[in-house]
Design a protein around this motif. Sequence first.
Motif: not given
Length: 135
Positions: A37-39, A42
Amino acid sequence: PIPPPKPKPKPKPKEVMLDKTMGSIGSVVNTGPAPSQRQQAKKIQEQAEAKKGKKKLKVSKKERQEYETIEAEVEELEIAAVRAETALAEANAGKRLKQSEVLALAGESTAARIAADKKMERYMELEELMTAADS
């Protein structure tokens, strides 16, 4: 004697799904880990910043006026630079001048060339700005 080199193992091919209706190769199955989810966040943020950076450029009235007259100024400075260089070349080829006179001519030639180059750089900047603003 040197033993023969061992053969390198062949890399495994990617898994491919066959399209049964068409009999052709379909999409490639990605067997790697799914993006986190972070990728994903971003990536979305980078796309938003890219869109934000594509705002239409504004050209000021002063820059438009400068752009209208700068071509003539560049041409005048180029002519002055060529004249100064020609005068220096003639001075070196002709009669012997004092060192101070030769240095003065060389200084004028260099100054004229620098002024012409700076004005040309500014012209290129304005040209890019006008092109970007009009598109």
